[in-house]
Structures are given as structure tokens and as C-alpha cells.
Design an enzyme around this catalytic site. Structure first.
Site, PDB file in Angstrom:
ATOM      1  N   ASP A  44       0.868  -1.174   0.000  1.00  0.00           N
ATOM      2  CA  ASP A  44       0.000   0.000   0.000  1.00  0.00           C
ATOM      3  C   ASP A  44       0.905   1.224   0.000  1.00  0.00           C
ATOM      4  O   ASP A  44       1.496   1.582   1.021  1.00  0.00           O
ATOM      5  CB  ASP A  44      -0.913  -0.007   1.228  1.00  0.00           C
ATOM      6  CG  ASP A  44      -1.984   1.080   1.154  1.00  0.00           C
ATOM      7  OD1 ASP A  44      -1.845   2.000   0.319  1.00  0.00           O
ATOM      8  OD2 ASP A  44      -2.963   1.005   1.925  1.00  0.00           O
ATOM      9  N   GLU A  85      -0.184   4.247  -1.101  1.00  0.00           N
ATOM     10  CA  GLU A  85      -1.180   5.313  -1.201  1.00  0.00           C
ATOM     11  C   GLU A  85      -1.618   5.507  -2.650  1.00  0.00           C
ATOM     12  O   GLU A  85      -0.823   5.405  -3.570  1.00  0.00           O
ATOM     13  CB  GLU A  85      -0.676   6.620  -0.598  1.00  0.00           C
ATOM     14  CG  GLU A  85      -1.781   7.655  -0.367  1.00  0.00           C
ATOM     15  CD  GLU A  85      -2.959   7.122   0.448  1.00  0.00           C
ATOM     16  OE1 GLU A  85      -3.843   6.483  -0.133  1.00  0.00           O
ATOM     17  OE2 GLU A  85      -2.970   7.302   1.687  1.00  0.00           O
ATOM     18  N   GLY A 119      -4.381   4.403   5.494  1.00  0.00           N
ATOM     19  CA  GLY A 119      -3.889   5.598   6.152  1.00  0.00           C
ATOM     20  C   GLY A 119      -4.932   6.653   6.391  1.00  0.00           C
ATOM     21  O   GLY A 119      -4.786   7.479   7.290  1.00  0.00           O
ATOM     22  N   ASP A 120      -6.023   6.667   5.596  1.00  0.00           N
ATOM     23  CA  ASP A 120      -7.043   7.704   5.723  1.00  0.00           C
ATOM     24  C   ASP A 120      -8.330   7.145   6.304  1.00  0.00           C
ATOM     25  O   ASP A 120      -9.414   7.646   6.042  1.00  0.00           O
ATOM     26  CB  ASP A 120      -7.319   8.349   4.362  1.00  0.00           C
ATOM     27  CG  ASP A 120      -7.806   7.328   3.332  1.00  0.00           C
ATOM     28  OD1 ASP A 120      -7.616   6.117   3.553  1.00  0.00           O
ATOM     29  OD2 ASP A 120      -8.378   7.749   2.316  1.00  0.00           O
TER      30      ASP A 120
END
Length: 486
Positions: A368, A370, A444-445
């Protein structure tokens, strides 16, 4: 993580070679016969333009030895640039490796290993032969001296005093990474210590009956989790895992992303969802059944940022997965927002096929980075990918921050790591722009203002500064197998 589809770009320079020699070695003197023999396995595990990584394993087929020296000659002018689990000297083409204090003893049929990085020009052949403690390994296990012909003494020999030096300490994953020149900057586990010297808390639980908390430590220094403490504290009530402590000493403790934790919209995972054994001792996993996630801003406490190289591993499960985005462990945004390409560098494990075109149903180890889960060096499906469906799965990721990354996986109960990708970074991800937070259990979000839909299991993992060698990662996998996950 959110979708932005980069264009295809892929290149890799990978080479491997193995040489196994079995022979007589370890010349001994004395009044009685002594069997001697050895096996040496030399593997070129990765190779790139001008450089390579190698792993060497010595197996003692004869009498036990205490202190070893392995020598060989490079045939094409190769040089060693870095070595771990031992020390070395090189004079021209001749290389001499001597033991470290903790691996000097090799029992009969026992083995030890070391790894190194080197440079080459033109060609990189494996050495033709090896010598252990001055004797060439040429084949066979034979007595090196004849049996005595004189009668035994009439008086007993003097008693040899016990050695004053303690036996070598068993190395654990973060000891192995440190020996390889890539020290852990964060180390997390609910099952065991990841340093041989660690004697602190592994995680914290909170019970619902009175909202009090209890830290769960290890049974002994460098040992397994003390599950009896949790069982007693959580009897007749429900407990959740609120903190997973960092064993590296840098304070990179992971707190849950929810009310009462570090802030966010999810809940802590229930502490008793799954019990298992490690080395025969009962322990508990971090069993995320959706709507749970853990996070830490580590950009000031050692977690690599920007284009700095880093590596990581985790032990997870191939039997508790889904396609929710995203069951991750690794480097994430300090903002807890999707901040663009290269702002994450985390291991993903699950059945999500982000860019489409996947073969099979997973679960897969991916990166991952992003704005996309990458099975290899581009958004196109990597045909070298494979599913890992075993109960316990080792997943690794390393990224030099500018040109190259590698993804590997394996069964945590047996076997070696399988390289899924070792090559160029995807287009648009060079250089990386890591922010230095740590994420576990989500993208992450995820969790400031929305819930986490991914499920997965976490047993142990660590993040390291620098680009670990293949030999180091292989040694970590061997230690995980030896830990005895059941």
C-alpha cells in the site's frame, strides 16, 4: 488509501545461485578418535547491477565445535561490503569469516548462518570450495586422528572448571535486523518478545466491568506473552486491547483510533477473540473483526520519512481476511489523510484486487503506497503473485525510497520466503514521500471520520531503518518458524 492509477513500468534484476559442499573439516588433536565433517550452503539470494546479497549456512556433521573460521576465494574479484552474524577480513580474493560471540558453538548436526552484501564486476560465480577451521571441505565424515594405542592413565584427569562465560543468547527478529545493520525502529506483538533482552509490556487491555486497564508482559525475558495475567484480569467480563507497546525503546506505541484512544471513529479490538500457542504457551492475537485500527505518529521517533529506505514484516493469518480497504501494517500519513502517491509504505494483506485483472481469489501480500495497492511494480497484475491461505502467514516489504522495492510472503510454520516482486517502484512513486506515522489494521485515511471495513489478524511485526538484506529477512523467517506458532 485511494485509487489513482499510474502507468505501467516494470524492471528487475534478480539472480540466485546455490552451492552446497559436504566434507571433512575441523581437525582435532588428542588421544581419542574424533569425527569431523561439514556442509556449507552458499546462496546468492539477490543480484543487481554491481552488487549482490548472499547467505551462507554452515552445518556441522562431526563433533561439536566451539569457535569457527570459514575461508574461501572469490574467483572474479568480488568484494564484501557488509556482513552480519560474524566478522570478516578480505585480502585480495581470499575471504575469512569468523563467528560472532553468540554463534561460536555448533553442535553435531547443528548449523549457523551469516549473510553479507558484496560488489562485483563482469561476473559473479559462486566460490568453488570452502575451508572450515583450516581444513578443506572435500567430502566424508571421518576420524581425523587414530585411536589410542597406549593404556589409559591410572589416575583420573584433572577436572576442568566450568566456563565463566554464559551461553550465547538466542536471537529474536529485532536482534537479527540489528545484526544486519537495519535496526528496528518499532516492534509490536501480542504474542512474544521480539528482542532477546526484552522484559517489558507487550500490550494493554481494558475491561468493561470497571474500565480499569492492565499491561500484559512476558513470562520471562525474551519470552512469550503472559496470557494468565489477561485471563485473570478479564475473567467474567469483556476486555479490549487499547495499546500495543513498542519494544524498540523509541516509544512508538500503537493506540486505537477511537474515543478514549488517540481519537477517531473506530473501537478497540476485543482481546479474547482468538487464542493460540507459541512455543507451547497460550497467547492471544490482535483479532480485528472490522471497525478497529491502531496508529502512532512516529516521524520524530525514528520511523523513516521522505525517501529514506526502510523495511518491515508482520505475521498475520490467511484464514481471517476480506477485501475491505485496507488491512495494513507500516508507514502511513501523520495527517491521517490520503496525501498522494508515495505518502504510505505499508504491507497490505487481504483479498482486495484494487486495479483489477487479478488471478485467483487471494489473499495476497501487496504494497500500500497510497492511491493504490500494488502487487508488483505497476498497476497491472503481477503474475508472480500467489495466495497465502495458511493459518499463519509471514509478509515482508522493503523499499529503498528511490528506485526499488520488494514484496515477499511465506507460511509462518514452515518454508522459506517467496519473492513476489523485487524491482522498480511504480511510476509516480519515485522518490517516496513517506510521512513517518505507523498504521495497523486499516488504510492511512481510515479512522478520523469514517469506520474501518477491513478485517485481519496481527501476531507480531516490526519496522526497520534501512534496506534489509535477503539474508536478514530469511533469518527472521527462520526464527518465526522456530517460534512454533500453532
Amino acid at each position: 488509501m485511494r485509487l489513482r492509477q499510474p502507468r505501467h513500468r516494470r524492471s528487475a534484476l534478480i539472480a540466485a545461485a546455490t552451492l552446497v559442499l559436504v566434507g571433512a573439516a575441523l581437525t582435532q588433536t588428542g588421544a581419542s578418535a574424533a569425527a569431523a565433517g561439514c556442509q556449507v550452503t552458499y546462496s546468492v539470494s539477490s543480484q543487481w547491477q554491481g552488487g549482490f546479497g548472499a547467505n551462507v549456512t554452515i552445518t556441522n556433521l562431526g563433533d561439536a565445535v566451539n569457535g569457527w573460521r570459514l575461508t574461501w576465494n572469490f574467483a572474479a574479484g568480488q568484494t564484501v561490503t557488509q556482513l552480519w552474524n560474524g566478522s570478516y577480513t578480505q585480502a585480495g580474493s581470499e575471504l575469512t569469516v569468523t563467528n560472532a560471540p553468540y554463534n561460536a558453538s555448533i553442535p553435531t548436526n547443528g548449523s549457523t548462518s551469516f549473510g553479507f552484501n558484496g560488489s562485483w564486476t563482469g561476473s559473479n560465480p559462486v566460490p568453488a570450495s570452502f575451508a572450515l577451521n583450516g581444513t578443506t571441505c572435500t567430502g566424508g565424515v571421518d576420524p581425523t586422528t587414530p585411536p589410542p594405542t597406549t593404556p589409559p592413565p591410572t589416575t583420573p584427569p584433572p577436572t576442568t572448571p566450568s566456563p565463566t562465560t554464559p551461553p550465547p543468547t538466542t536471537t529474536l527478529p529485532c536482534d537479527i535486523y540489528t545484526a544486519g545493520g537495519t535496526p528496528c525502529v518499532a516492534a509490536h506483538s501480542t504474542t512474544r518478545a521480539l528482542y532477546a533482552s526484552y522484559n517489558g509490556s507487550l500490550y494493554q487491555v481494558r475491561r468493561s466491568s470497571d474500565n480499569s486497564t492492565r499491561n500484559i508482559g512476558v513470562l520471562s525475558t525474551g519470552g512469550r506473552a503472559n496470557s494468565a495475567t489477561q485471563d485473570s484480569f478479564c475473567a467474567n467480563t469483556t476486555c479490549v486491547i487499547t495499546v500495543i507497546y513498542d519494544q524498540s525503546g523509541r516509544g512508538n506505541n500503537l493506540g486505537y483510533q477511537g474515543a478514549g484512544g488517540i481519537g477517531g471513529a473506530v473501537q478497540p479490538a476485543v482481546a479474547t477473540r482468538e487464542s493460540l500457542t507459541v512455543g507451547g504457551n497460550k497467547v492471544y492475537s490482535l483479532y480485528i473483526n472490522g471497525n478497529s485500527s491502531y496508529w502512532r505518529d512516529g516521524h520524530l521517533t525514528g520511523v523513516p520519512t521522505g525517501a529514506a529506505p526502510e523495511g518491515m514484516y508482520m505475521v498475520t493469518s490467511g484464514t481471517h481476511v476480506n477485501s475491505g480497504c485496507c488491512f495494513d501494517y507500516g508507514n502511513s500519513e501523520t495527517t491521517r489523510r490520503a496525501d498522494g502517491r508515495g505518502t504510505m509504505d505499508a504491507i497490505y494483506f487481504g483479498t482486495s484486487c484494487w486495479f483489477g485483472g487479478c488471478s485467483g481469489s487471494g489473499p495476497w501480500v501487496q504494497a500500500d503506497l497510497e492511491w493504490g495497492l500494488f502487487p508488483g511494480g505497476s498497476s497491472s497484475w503481477n503474475p508472480n503473485q500467489r495466495a497465502f491461505t495458511s493459518k499463519f502467514v509471514t509478509a515482508t516489504l522493503k523499499n529503498n525510497g528511490t528506485t526499488r522495492f520488494a514484496i515477499k510472503g511465506s507460511n509462518s510454520q514452515s518454508g522459506n520466503l517467496y519473492t513476489l516482486w523485487d524491482g522498480s517502484l511504480p511510476s509516480g512513486y519515485n522518490p517516496m514521500r513517506k510521512q513517518g506515522a505507523i498504521i495497523l489494521g486499516s488504510g492511512g485515511d481510515c479512522c478520523i471520520d469514517n469506520s474501518n471495513q477491513s478485517v485481519g489478524t496481527f501476531y507480531e511485526g516490526a519496522m526497520v531503518a534501512g534496506y534489509p538484506s535477503d539474508a536478514t529477512e530469511n533469518a527472521v523467517q527462520a526464527n518465526i518458524v522456530a517460534a512454533g506458532y500453532r
